[in-house]
Design a protein around this motif. Structure first.
Motif, mmCIF file in Angstrom:
data_model
loop_
_atom_site.group_PDB
_atom_site.id
_atom_site.type_symbol
_atom_site.label_atom_id
_atom_site.label_comp_id
_atom_site.label_asym_id
_atom_site.label_seq_id
_atom_site.Cartn_x
_atom_site.Cartn_y
_atom_site.Cartn_z
ATOM 1 N N THR A 230 0.859 -1.182 0.000
ATOM 2 C CA THR A 230 0.000 0.000 0.000
ATOM 3 C C THR A 230 0.891 1.225 0.000
ATOM 4 O O THR A 230 1.661 1.440 0.945
ATOM 5 C CB THR A 230 -0.926 0.013 1.227
ATOM 6 O OG1 THR A 230 -1.703 -1.193 1.262
ATOM 7 C CG2 THR A 230 -1.869 1.213 1.164
ATOM 8 N N ASN A 232 1.870 5.169 0.223
ATOM 9 C CA ASN A 232 1.343 6.283 1.014
ATOM 10 C C ASN A 232 1.681 7.650 0.423
ATOM 11 O O ASN A 232 1.601 8.665 1.112
ATOM 12 C CB ASN A 232 1.833 6.199 2.463
ATOM 13 C CG ASN A 232 3.353 6.187 2.583
ATOM 14 O OD1 ASN A 232 4.065 6.390 1.603
ATOM 15 N ND2 ASN A 232 3.843 5.945 3.785
ATOM 16 N N PRO A 234 0.799 10.254 -2.806
ATOM 17 C CA PRO A 234 -0.045 10.513 -3.978
ATOM 18 C C PRO A 234 0.789 10.447 -5.254
ATOM 19 O O PRO A 234 1.931 10.912 -5.294
ATOM 20 C CB PRO A 234 -0.563 11.935 -3.734
ATOM 21 C CG PRO A 234 -0.447 12.136 -2.263
ATOM 22 C CD PRO A 234 0.772 11.364 -1.847
ATOM 23 N N TYR A 242 -3.503 9.704 -8.066
ATOM 24 C CA TYR A 242 -4.048 8.549 -7.359
ATOM 25 C C TYR A 242 -3.519 8.521 -5.927
ATOM 26 O O TYR A 242 -2.343 8.765 -5.685
ATOM 27 C CB TYR A 242 -3.675 7.258 -8.095
ATOM 28 C CG TYR A 242 -4.252 7.200 -9.491
ATOM 29 C CD1 TYR A 242 -5.528 6.710 -9.717
ATOM 30 C CD2 TYR A 242 -3.509 7.669 -10.580
ATOM 31 C CE1 TYR A 242 -6.064 6.679 -11.003
ATOM 32 C CE2 TYR A 242 -4.039 7.640 -11.863
ATOM 33 C CZ TYR A 242 -5.312 7.138 -12.074
ATOM 34 O OH TYR A 242 -5.844 7.109 -13.323
ATOM 35 N N HIS A 243 -4.417 8.182 -4.989
ATOM 36 C CA HIS A 243 -4.081 8.162 -3.574
ATOM 37 C C HIS A 243 -4.270 6.750 -3.017
ATOM 38 O O HIS A 243 -5.213 6.049 -3.376
ATOM 39 C CB HIS A 243 -4.956 9.133 -2.789
ATOM 40 C CG HIS A 243 -4.823 10.567 -3.233
ATOM 41 N ND1 HIS A 243 -5.470 11.053 -4.368
ATOM 42 C CD2 HIS A 243 -4.131 11.603 -2.709
ATOM 43 C CE1 HIS A 243 -5.175 12.335 -4.511
ATOM 44 N NE2 HIS A 243 -4.366 12.693 -3.531
ATOM 45 N N HIS A 244 -3.353 6.352 -2.118
ATOM 46 C CA HIS A 244 -3.432 5.069 -1.416
ATOM 47 C C HIS A 244 -3.605 3.897 -2.398
ATOM 48 O O HIS A 244 -4.489 3.053 -2.227
ATOM 49 C CB HIS A 244 -4.560 5.065 -0.385
ATOM 50 C CG HIS A 244 -4.425 6.160 0.625
ATOM 51 N ND1 HIS A 244 -5.275 7.235 0.700
ATOM 52 C CD2 HIS A 244 -3.502 6.359 1.600
ATOM 53 C CE1 HIS A 244 -4.900 8.038 1.671
ATOM 54 N NE2 HIS A 244 -3.825 7.534 2.248
ATOM 55 N N LYS A 246 -3.181 0.445 -3.747
ATOM 56 C CA LYS A 246 -2.934 -0.851 -3.100
ATOM 57 C C LYS A 246 -2.870 -1.930 -4.168
ATOM 58 O O LYS A 246 -3.785 -2.058 -4.987
ATOM 59 C CB LYS A 246 -4.053 -1.169 -2.104
ATOM 60 C CG LYS A 246 -3.923 -2.532 -1.426
ATOM 61 C CD LYS A 246 -5.094 -2.779 -0.484
ATOM 62 C CE LYS A 246 -5.037 -4.156 0.145
ATOM 63 N NZ LYS A 246 -6.206 -4.400 1.043
ATOM 64 N N THR A 258 -6.306 -1.261 -6.435
ATOM 65 C CA THR A 258 -7.312 -0.279 -6.068
ATOM 66 C C THR A 258 -6.634 1.013 -5.605
ATOM 67 O O THR A 258 -5.445 1.040 -5.289
ATOM 68 C CB THR A 258 -8.223 -0.795 -4.940
ATOM 69 O OG1 THR A 258 -7.413 -1.142 -3.807
ATOM 70 C CG2 THR A 258 -9.027 -2.000 -5.379
ATOM 71 N N SER A 259 -7.405 2.077 -5.566
ATOM 72 C CA SER A 259 -6.967 3.357 -5.014
ATOM 73 C C SER A 259 -8.193 4.077 -4.504
ATOM 74 O O SER A 259 -9.329 3.612 -4.684
ATOM 75 C CB SER A 259 -6.267 4.200 -6.086
ATOM 76 O OG SER A 259 -7.210 4.688 -7.028
ATOM 77 N N ASP A 260 -7.982 5.231 -3.864
ATOM 78 C CA ASP A 260 -9.131 6.016 -3.421
ATOM 79 C C ASP A 260 -10.008 6.415 -4.597
ATOM 80 O O ASP A 260 -11.198 6.694 -4.425
ATOM 81 C CB ASP A 260 -8.663 7.283 -2.702
ATOM 82 C CG ASP A 260 -8.040 6.988 -1.345
ATOM 83 O OD1 ASP A 260 -8.072 5.811 -0.916
ATOM 84 O OD2 ASP A 260 -7.505 7.930 -0.721
ATOM 85 N N GLU A 261 -9.404 6.456 -5.786
ATOM 86 C CA GLU A 261 -10.142 6.859 -6.989
ATOM 87 C C GLU A 261 -10.854 5.690 -7.661
ATOM 88 O O GLU A 261 -11.502 5.881 -8.689
ATOM 89 C CB GLU A 261 -9.192 7.538 -7.977
ATOM 90 C CG GLU A 261 -8.709 8.910 -7.550
ATOM 91 C CD GLU A 261 -7.783 8.888 -6.343
ATOM 92 O OE1 GLU A 261 -7.825 9.851 -5.556
ATOM 93 O OE2 GLU A 261 -7.020 7.908 -6.181
ATOM 94 N N GLY A 262 -10.720 4.472 -7.100
ATOM 95 C CA GLY A 262 -11.441 3.336 -7.650
ATOM 96 C C GLY A 262 -10.529 2.249 -8.199
ATOM 97 O O GLY A 262 -9.330 2.194 -7.907
#
Length: 367
Positions: A230, A232, A234, A242-244, A246, A258-262
């Motif tokens: 994961t 950390n 951006p 893209y944030h976080h 994984k 995946t990311s915070d953006e989907g």
């Protein structure tokens, strides 16, 4: 004229590129704001007997050209880039950030075709030519770095002009250790990842290509990666941030992304087969770069960081993976960012961003 700018130009021409008489140098710059450095590069390169060609490549116009190009004309980009690569011996690319989202609306299928169109020329340039990529300090960069314009300008020049010769001596014990290592284990919040680097070379990056610099990279054995990482930091990529991010690996291949953006598995990592394997593992240790600013040229060099890169490998550390993408994703392991450990063959070598083995401690920023 800031004397440090002249020093930077001299470093690029004499150290990074080692320009020779009659060599042909291509300089691309992203704004007239870069002209102070461009002028110094032209003077120094020309006095060394090199032929210099300069070209202003405005990001907004470049994005417009990519959006408007007809698909039947994309092959002409291949012809043009191949001709450049064949003609010039050395390349300097001065990026100038004005908007990370300029390419956000580019159609994904067209983006993939444009990437494929220049894949070969990029590989030849990266592996067979002399080149330097540098991000010239911009107003947007100062904003992202949360500094005043003057503060950021000084910060950027300090980061770009660290003593690379001294760093080359400090890095040797880590290079030797990495080339003797079989298995790597990375642990951080949301991360538990293992992979092999057995028989892979370790390549120091000390200002010959990227500026700023300060990393040591290798590549995982292609099918050896297992576990989860994961990130950390951006990460901007193709007009989005893209944030976080994984990634979940099984036998080398990304099986979940995946990311915070989907979902990313069916977009970026569907570019081609190689996009779902990793081409680079690197440790960053530029002592002047301590926090992320959504600029990979800086973020991948953050002191106490690592990047684990899906996509194409480099020829000088070839694990067999080829792809149209090379996405440097960064995990910072200093205490301020959650900490973490790196083990080489079950021996702890770095904890919370600080090297713990005695022979490596000279790379710690307070040494």
């Amino acid at each position: 004229m800031d004397e440090r700018m002249r020093k930077l130009a001299e470093m690029i021409c004499n150290y990074s590129l080692n320009l020779q008489p009659q060599e042909k140098l291509y300089i691309s710059y992203g704004s007239i704001a870069c002209q102070e450095l461009v002028k110094e590069l032209v003077k120094i390169a020309s006095r060394k007997g090199a032929f210099v060609y300069t070209e202003l490549n405005d990001l907004e116009l470049e994005a417009l050209r990519k959006r408007e190009i007809k698909e039947e004309n994309i092959s002409m980009i291949t012809e043009l880039e191949e001709a450049k690569i064949a003609y010039f011996d050395a390349f300097v690319y001065l990026k100038y950030s004005i908007n990370d989202y300029e390419l956000k609306t580019l159609d994904d299928q067209k983006r993939q075709k444009l990437n494929k169109a220049v894949e070969h020329s990029i590989n030849v340039r990266a592996n067979e030519k002399k080149w330097v990529l540098l991000n010239y300090p911009s107003l947007l960069d100062a904003y992202k770095n949360k500094r005043s314009i003057e503060e950021y300008y000084n910060y950027a020049l300090d980061a770009m002009t660290i003593d690379y010769e001294e760093l080359s001596h400090k890095i040797q014990p880590l290079k030797e250790l990495m080339e003797k290592t079989k298995m790597v284990h990375i642990v951080s919040p949301g991360t538990d990842l293992t992979f092999s680097i057995e028989n892979m070379p370790a390549v120091p990056c000390l200002g010959e290509k990227n500026i700023p610099d300060g990393e040591l990279y290798t590549a995982p054995v292609k099918n050896s990666v297992n576990g989860t990482i994961t990130y950390n930091t951006p990460s901007p990529y193709h007009g989005n941030i893209y944030h976080h991010v994984k990634l979940v690996f099984q036998d080398g291949q990304i099986i979940e992304a995946t990311s915070d953006e989907g979902d990313l598995f069916h977009t970026i990592f569907a570019t081609d087969e190689g996009a779902r394997y990793v081409g680079e593992f690197s440790l960053g240790f530029n002592p002047k770069i301590l926090e992320p600013m959504e600029d990979i040229l800086y973020d991948e060099k953050i002191y106490g960081s690592l990047h684990f890169t899906p996509g194409s490998c480099y020829d000088d550390c070839n694990n067999g993976n080829q792809s149209a993408i090379h996405w440097d994703l960064v995990l910072i392991q200093t205490k301020e960012y959650g900490g973490g450990e790196i083990y080489f063959d079950d021996i702890l070598i770095r904890q919370d961003g600080e090297f713990v083995k005695e022979e490596l401690q000279m790379l710690n920023k307070n040494q």
